[in-house]
Design a protein around this motif. Sequence first.
Motif, PDB file in Angstrom:
ATOM      1  N   TYR A  58       0.165   4.072  -2.874  1.00 42.02           N
ATOM      2  CA  TYR A  58      -0.256   5.455  -2.656  1.00 42.02           C
ATOM      3  C   TYR A  58       0.837   6.444  -3.052  1.00 42.02           C
ATOM      4  CZ  TYR A  58      -4.275   3.366  -0.546  1.00 42.02           C
ATOM      5  OH  TYR A  58      -5.419   2.627  -0.373  1.00 42.02           O
TER       6      TYR A  58
ATOM      7  N   PRO B 293       0.809  -1.228   0.000  1.00 44.99           N
ATOM      8  CA  PRO B 293       0.000   0.000   0.000  1.00 44.99           C
ATOM      9  C   PRO B 293       0.841   1.276   0.000  1.00 44.99           C
ATOM     10  CG  PRO B 293      -0.923  -1.555   1.546  1.00 44.99           C
ATOM     11  CD  PRO B 293       0.327  -2.177   1.016  1.00 44.99           C
TER      12      PRO B 293
ATOM     13  N   SER C  82     -10.014  -9.276  -2.489  1.00 44.13           N
ATOM     14  CA  SER C  82     -11.389  -8.873  -2.722  1.00 44.13           C
ATOM     15  C   SER C  82     -11.386  -7.438  -3.221  1.00 44.13           C
ATOM     16  CB  SER C  82     -12.197  -9.010  -1.434  1.00 44.13           C
ATOM     17  OG  SER C  82     -12.685  -7.798  -0.983  1.00 44.13           O
TER      18      SER C  82
ATOM     19  N   THR D 212     -17.085   3.811  -1.606  1.00 47.48           N
ATOM     20  CA  THR D 212     -16.666   5.199  -1.412  1.00 47.48           C
ATOM     21  C   THR D 212     -15.308   5.258  -0.737  1.00 47.48           C
ATOM     22  OG1 THR D 212     -18.710   5.069  -0.180  1.00 47.48           O
ATOM     23  CG2 THR D 212     -18.219   7.156  -1.210  1.00 47.48           C
ATOM     24  N   LYS D 213     -15.034   4.246   0.081  1.00 52.00           N
ATOM     25  CA  LYS D 213     -13.784   4.231   0.831  1.00 52.00           C
ATOM     26  C   LYS D 213     -12.569   4.122  -0.073  1.00 52.00           C
ATOM     27  CE  LYS D 213     -13.280   4.769   5.020  1.00 52.00           C
ATOM     28  NZ  LYS D 213     -14.429   4.850   5.839  1.00 52.00           N
ATOM     29  N   ASN D 214     -12.611   3.205  -1.052  1.00 54.56           N
ATOM     30  CA  ASN D 214     -11.380   2.980  -1.801  1.00 54.56           C
ATOM     31  C   ASN D 214     -11.310   3.664  -3.169  1.00 54.56           C
ATOM     32  OD1 ASN D 214     -13.198   1.288  -2.962  1.00 54.56           O
ATOM     33  ND2 ASN D 214     -12.005  -0.577  -2.733  1.00 54.56           N
TER      34      ASN D 214
ATOM     35  N   LYS E 203     -17.065   4.644 -10.574  1.00 52.79           N
ATOM     36  CA  LYS E 203     -17.356   3.805  -9.401  1.00 52.79           C
ATOM     37  C   LYS E 203     -18.739   3.179  -9.527  1.00 52.79           C
ATOM     38  CE  LYS E 203     -18.954   5.222  -5.571  1.00 52.79           C
ATOM     39  NZ  LYS E 203     -19.182   6.377  -4.706  1.00 52.79           N
TER      40      LYS E 203
ATOM     41  N   GLU F 161      -8.846  -3.174   2.377  1.00 52.95           N
ATOM     42  CA  GLU F 161      -7.415  -2.976   2.593  1.00 52.95           C
ATOM     43  C   GLU F 161      -7.105  -2.786   4.079  1.00 52.95           C
ATOM     44  OE1 GLU F 161      -5.610   0.558   0.925  1.00 52.95           O
ATOM     45  OE2 GLU F 161      -4.034  -0.707   0.095  1.00 52.95           O
TER      46      GLU F 161
ATOM     47  N   ILE G 127     -13.776 -11.029   3.102  1.00 52.67           N
ATOM     48  CA  ILE G 127     -13.164 -11.766   1.989  1.00 52.67           C
ATOM     49  C   ILE G 127     -11.656 -11.533   1.990  1.00 52.67           C
ATOM     50  CG2 ILE G 127     -13.080 -12.011  -0.516  1.00 52.67           C
ATOM     51  CD1 ILE G 127     -16.045 -11.124  -0.536  1.00 52.67           C
TER      52      ILE G 127
ATOM     53  N   TYR H 172      -2.710  -2.352  -6.308  1.00 56.60           N
ATOM     54  CA  TYR H 172      -3.670  -2.402  -5.197  1.00 56.60           C
ATOM     55  C   TYR H 172      -4.520  -3.666  -5.283  1.00 56.60           C
ATOM     56  CZ  TYR H 172      -7.899  -1.091  -2.605  1.00 56.60           C
ATOM     57  OH  TYR H 172      -8.972  -1.074  -1.758  1.00 56.60           O
TER      58      TYR H 172
ATOM     59  N   GLU I  75     -16.908   9.433  -9.812  1.00 53.68           N
ATOM     60  CA  GLU I  75     -18.132   8.843  -9.269  1.00 53.68           C
ATOM     61  C   GLU I  75     -18.826   7.965 -10.301  1.00 53.68           C
ATOM     62  OE1 GLU I  75     -19.258   9.272  -5.877  1.00 53.68           O
ATOM     63  OE2 GLU I  75     -17.121   9.676  -6.011  1.00 53.68           O
TER      64      GLU I  75
END
Lengths: 361, 392
Positions: free
Chosen positions: A52, A48, A265, A270-272, A144, B94, B121, A259, A141
């Motif tokens: 990033y 990660p 999974s 919205t988080k990622n 997504k 993550e 998962i 990533y 958006e």
Amino acid sequence: MAKKSIKLSSTSKNNIVTYAILAAIFIFVEVWTATGNISSLFKGLLVPLCTYAILAVSLNLVVGILGDLSLGHAGFMCVGAYTGAFFSVLFKNSEGPEWLRFVIALLLGGIVAGIFGLLIAIPVLRLKGDYLAIVTLAFGEIIKNIVNLLYVGVDSKGLHISLTNSANLNLEPDGRMIIKGALGITGTPNDSNFVVGFILLVITVIVSLNLINSRTGRAVMSIRDNRIAAQSIGINIAKYKLIIFTISAFFAGIAGVLYAHNINSLTATTKNFGYNMSIMILVFVVLGGIGSTRGSFIAAMILTALPEMLRSVGDYRMLIYALLLIIMMIANNNEKIRSFEKRISLKKLIKTKKENRGGNV
Amino acid sequence: MKNLKKVLAVVMAVALIATCFAACGEKDDNANTGNSGEAVIKIGGSGPLTGDYAQYGNGVKNGAQLAVDEINAAGGINGIKLELDIQDDEADAEKAVNAYNNLIDWGMKISLGSVTSGSCIAFQGKALADNMFVLTPSATAVEAIDGDNAFRVCFSDPNQGVASADYIADNNVAQKVAVIYDSSNAYSQGIYEKFAAEAKVKGLEIVTAQAFTNDTKTDFSAQLQAVKSSGAELLFLPIYYSEASLIFAQAKSAGVDVKYFGCDGLDGILTIPNFDISLAEGVMLLTPFSATATDEYTVNFVKKYSEKYGTDTMNQFAADAYDAIYIIKAAMEKANITADMSSSDICDALKTAMTQITVNGVTGTDIKWGADGEPTKAPKAVVIKDGAYQAL
């Protein structure tokens, strides 16, 4: 003329420092891992961190060099992640070396994201400032939401795609689902590791720095500084905007592939991949100093590791993280602290020493 | 003022460095013994303790802690005390991996997986590679327990969709069914798909299926109008309670007059602050836990939980987690787990034991597990009457 030192331009010196920092990070991590002192948490964080860092460096091209505010970077990452993961899951059980599959996945993810970057750049050419930010935000958006509706399955007849539900795919009994709507892609092979991630980061930094110091880079910066003046001397603004958007999206896509292959999974939440993430990447760039490649990846690494290291404080974790973020932003912009930094900087120390000795610089 | 800022910055920097070292230093803890030298087994898990789904994570955390405290107070399992740590994963895959790695550093031997599906998962992907036992209280996606090391307490998504359709058809609740679901949510979409398939088999007519996404979860007037004009008798809501509460309120003002049926995601609707619970009157839902049930397990759980944590997070997640700890206890006793076993050995022993035990708990009686990790228990349907659940 006893001493003859090689004269380096200030940009070269600056770049050497950047590479030296990267090398130091790499050696530090390798030694840390080799001696076995590294905790599982940090070991898991290494990929990660690279992801990033790549995202921050690539966004810096748009925000720092081109001077356009983009809030859709997570969208490009999402495109790359889904493309790469899709490819890997599709060819998971086929013969051939794993590394080759991963390399193709990386390239494919990058290229498809790059194409999307090109597509989004065409309508935004006429826009600047807030308007551009809004369009890129909407783009992220849209991406997504589309991938959340996407159902793709494969059987002996080939690929089946539906935008409503899995029953509409009409898969044969032996067929398997690859993208399952909101559940995304599961079972992506765990191909990412620190060395690959770090190599990709170094490539991103090299491309970024060379681009900035090239004829193209100077043209782009002239657009940033004064669009009208740049236009008046015959710089093709459209062309350079397309170049920067495409390259930036390409690397964001690669980060996305990295990533996706780190966790098994992949869902678009919205988080990622939402605007939260786009803004987070923007925060990396702003905190690192807009336009500074070095600052971008350092800030990305610190801000990614920070909330994980604060796990020991339990419930107050995100509160302290937010406080630290505010303080860092204030401190970074504080004149007193800046001048203090300058006073204690290495360059100054060397300079004063030489001056004391009475030597020429 | 400037000086103050400088001092503050330095203090925070020092604090930051200190926490880094504090975090690094913790891993030297002896994994097998507690503070007083007793045998200890550490149970870890991750869940959203902050953010949109914090109610679920905190429910699991409290429910599991309650069971652990009870077991420890009663002398532990064959003398082994339990220790629990639920890490925050913000319902992000993550972060769940980070939480898992952090728990490994802490010395976790048995895991509760993650609370939400996507996270679980990813968590399970790591756990499978390490051969770590997973018993998730509440991750409903089929893939969340992919692998022979993983089991769950709750029903899976397909299971709930099928059970809902069966219930509606077998009890003649309605013939024409409308659905509103969240197409950006794996849980909601998973249930809807299986529901639609089973409805076809059972001869129910789905007159309209309306979707919304996480970004459009405040205004449901378009979906409700479609439901109204479709002539549906029943509205099936495989969604979470926060959106459902808005749907109930907006349906009333839009004059939609249908019966409502939901899944375990609706559990918690009666505890929403400022929600007019008369709106939820007559809503039917499938839930493994009803606080007003009168069996001894539920009565005991409700009493102890509300004494310790209040009723805010006393939902099915808490009940699932409470049961999960007792299931682990039953399996550990069956497999004769000792504190000096490695997590991989524990996993091998527990996964055999899990298929041999039968557990009674808050969320069901005579619960058994197959090797695939799915529980077998009767679904419970309740109806909201006078502001409380009542068994159907």
